[in-house]
Structures are given as C-alpha cells and as structure tokens.
Motif scaffolding. Structure first.
Motif, PDB file in Angstrom:
ATOM      1  N   GLU A  67      60.260 101.475  26.984  1.00 28.41           N
ATOM      2  CA  GLU A  67      61.473 101.202  27.448  1.00 28.41           C
ATOM      3  C   GLU A  67      62.302 102.361  27.453  1.00 28.41           C
ATOM      4  O   GLU A  67      62.450 103.022  26.585  1.00 28.41           O
ATOM      5  N   VAL A  68      63.116 102.744  28.531  1.00 29.88           N
ATOM      6  CA  VAL A  68      63.982 103.723  28.647  1.00 29.88           C
ATOM      7  C   VAL A  68      65.248 103.146  29.154  1.00 29.88           C
ATOM      8  O   VAL A  68      65.563 102.737  30.310  1.00 29.88           O
ATOM      9  N   LEU A  69      66.243 103.085  28.281  1.00 32.79           N
ATOM     10  CA  LEU A  69      67.719 102.876  28.507  1.00 32.79           C
ATOM     11  C   LEU A  69      67.538 101.273  29.136  1.00 32.79           C
ATOM     12  O   LEU A  69      68.322 101.154  30.247  1.00 32.79           O
ATOM     13  N   GLY A  70      66.810 100.581  28.632  1.00 35.37           N
ATOM     14  CA  GLY A  70      66.935  99.040  29.078  1.00 35.37           C
ATOM     15  C   GLY A  70      66.040  98.762  30.391  1.00 35.37           C
ATOM     16  O   GLY A  70      66.028  97.690  30.700  1.00 35.37           O
ATOM     17  N   HIS A  71      65.293  99.841  30.580  1.00 38.47           N
ATOM     18  CA  HIS A  71      64.141  99.636  31.822  1.00 38.47           C
ATOM     19  C   HIS A  71      62.758  99.548  31.151  1.00 38.47           C
ATOM     20  O   HIS A  71      62.371 100.685  30.598  1.00 38.47           O
ATOM     21  N   ALA A  72      62.039  98.503  31.474  1.00 35.55           N
ATOM     22  CA  ALA A  72      60.945  98.539  30.973  1.00 35.55           C
ATOM     23  C   ALA A  72      59.804  99.503  31.583  1.00 35.55           C
ATOM     24  O   ALA A  72      60.019  99.724  32.814  1.00 35.55           O
ATOM     25  N   ARG A  73      58.974  99.791  30.755  1.00 31.63           N
ATOM     26  CA  ARG A  73      57.827 100.774  31.458  1.00 31.63           C
ATOM     27  C   ARG A  73      57.035 100.028  32.407  1.00 31.63           C
ATOM     28  O   ARG A  73      56.421  98.939  32.241  1.00 31.63           O
ATOM     29  N   LYS A  74      56.780 100.495  33.493  1.00 28.40           N
ATOM     30  CA  LYS A  74      55.778  99.949  34.620  1.00 28.40           C
ATOM     31  C   LYS A  74      55.190 100.880  35.135  1.00 28.40           C
ATOM     32  O   LYS A  74      55.584 101.449  36.352  1.00 28.40           O
ATOM     33  N   ASP A  75      54.057 101.347  34.867  1.00 26.58           N
ATOM     34  CA  ASP A  75      53.354 102.515  35.255  1.00 26.58           C
ATOM     35  C   ASP A  75      52.726 102.351  36.526  1.00 26.58           C
ATOM     36  O   ASP A  75      52.117 100.892  36.771  1.00 26.58           O
ATOM     37  N   PRO A  76      52.420 103.284  37.549  1.00 23.28           N
ATOM     38  CA  PRO A  76      51.618 102.778  38.810  1.00 23.28           C
ATOM     39  C   PRO A  76      50.334 102.600  38.534  1.00 23.28           C
ATOM     40  O   PRO A  76      49.665 103.165  37.659  1.00 23.28           O
ATOM     41  N   SER A  77      49.880 101.795  39.523  1.00 27.12           N
ATOM     42  CA  SER A  77      48.490 101.606  39.414  1.00 27.12           C
ATOM     43  C   SER A  77      47.724 102.432  40.464  1.00 27.12           C
ATOM     44  O   SER A  77      48.106 102.743  41.510  1.00 27.12           O
ATOM     45  N   PRO A  78      46.347 102.962  40.081  1.00 28.52           N
ATOM     46  CA  PRO A  78      45.653 103.003  38.950  1.00 28.52           C
ATOM     47  C   PRO A  78      46.240 103.705  37.969  1.00 28.52           C
ATOM     48  O   PRO A  78      46.941 104.871  38.258  1.00 28.52           O
TER      49      PRO A  78
END
Length: 170
Positions: A67-78
C-alpha cells in the motif's frame, strides 16, 4: 382516474418505429460510452535490466509495500519483478531497470531534481499533467510515474517509496 401519458412534441413528428427505438438506442449508447471509459489501462512497457541491475530490481520488487498512501498495490498482468503499480485512479507506476533518460544528456539535465534522504529524483512534467520521477546516481534507474490529480502533491508517492528504493538500489 387514469393519467394520460404525454409524448414530447419533437418525438411526435417522428415515425412510430423510430420513437419506439429512441429510448433503447440512447441507453445502449450510454452503456457503450461508460464501458469504453472503464476499459483496461494503457499497457506498461516492462524494462529489461541485465546483470547487477536486474538483481537490484528483483530485491526492490520483493521489498515494495502493498500500500502507498492508502492505495493498494495492483500490479499489471502479466506480472514482472520490474513493474509495480498502486491502484490510485489513475494508477501510480514504478518501473525498475529503465534506461537512462536521453533528456539527462541535454538541456534538461539541470531541471528540478529533488533529493530525499540521499536519493536524487530527476523530475519531468508530463503532457497529461502528471510527473515522471527517475532516480539518478544509482546502480539501476527507478522510474515512478505519478498521474496528474492522483495525489495533492505529486512527490508524495515518491517520498513514500524513497526509503525502500534507497535500501535496495545502491
């Protein structure tokens, strides 16, 4: 007493089949526009570091926060150990092992380069109002792209990621 439904006068001039299709057509167009605006984000170019830089980037990837400053990590796929993203809307993207920017060789070399706890970030304003920050004087170049409007101060996510970059990229 039943109330009479009144048809707007501009619709009465149209033939009946057109009047019957006007509402479903308008709703269909609205759905298409909304779905188009919610489409997949633009593709992210994955860097291809080699040698020691690749190792540093893999170490950084393992240490990045969820998490960065309240924003969850959501990596691109693949997934790639060289790219991370946080789901601000639009999203903030970190790429490790990028090539040295050509602009650092020219007139922009002396542009704004804030230093945070011994890590210098070369800043570049983007056409969409966002910023691109790239580390300098490190064994691997790390780029953080902060879209316009994602944060009140575009340096905030860079500051939040600075410590982990410093610890993993000598």
């Amino acid at each position: 007493m039943a109330r009479e439904l009144r048809v707007p006068s501009f619709l009465t001039a149209l033939p009946a089949p057109v009047r019957w299709l006007a509402l479903p057509l308008a709703l269909s167009c609205t759905v298409v526009v909304l779905l188009g605006s919610w489409g997949a984000p633009a593709a992210i170019e994955v860097p291809k570091p080699t040698g020691r830089a690749a190792g540093y980037c893999r170490d950084l990837a393992a240490a990045l926060p969820q998490e960065v400053l309240g924003h969850a990590r959501k990596d691109p796929s693949p997934g790639s150990p060289y790219v991370a993203a946080w789901a601000s809307s639009p999203r903030t993207v970190l790429r490790c092992g990028v090539d040295r920017p050509e602009a650092l060789n020219g007139e922009h070399a002396k542009d704004l380069s804030p230093t945070i706890d011994d890590v210098t970030w070369w800043a570049q304003k983007l056409d969409d109002g966002g910023y691109r920050f790239i580390t300098t004087m490190r064994r691997a170049y790390v780029e953080v792209t902060v879209p316009g409007g994602a944060f009140s101060n575009p340096l905030d996510p860079v500051s939040a990621l600075n410590g982990v970059v410093k610890a993993n990229i000598p």
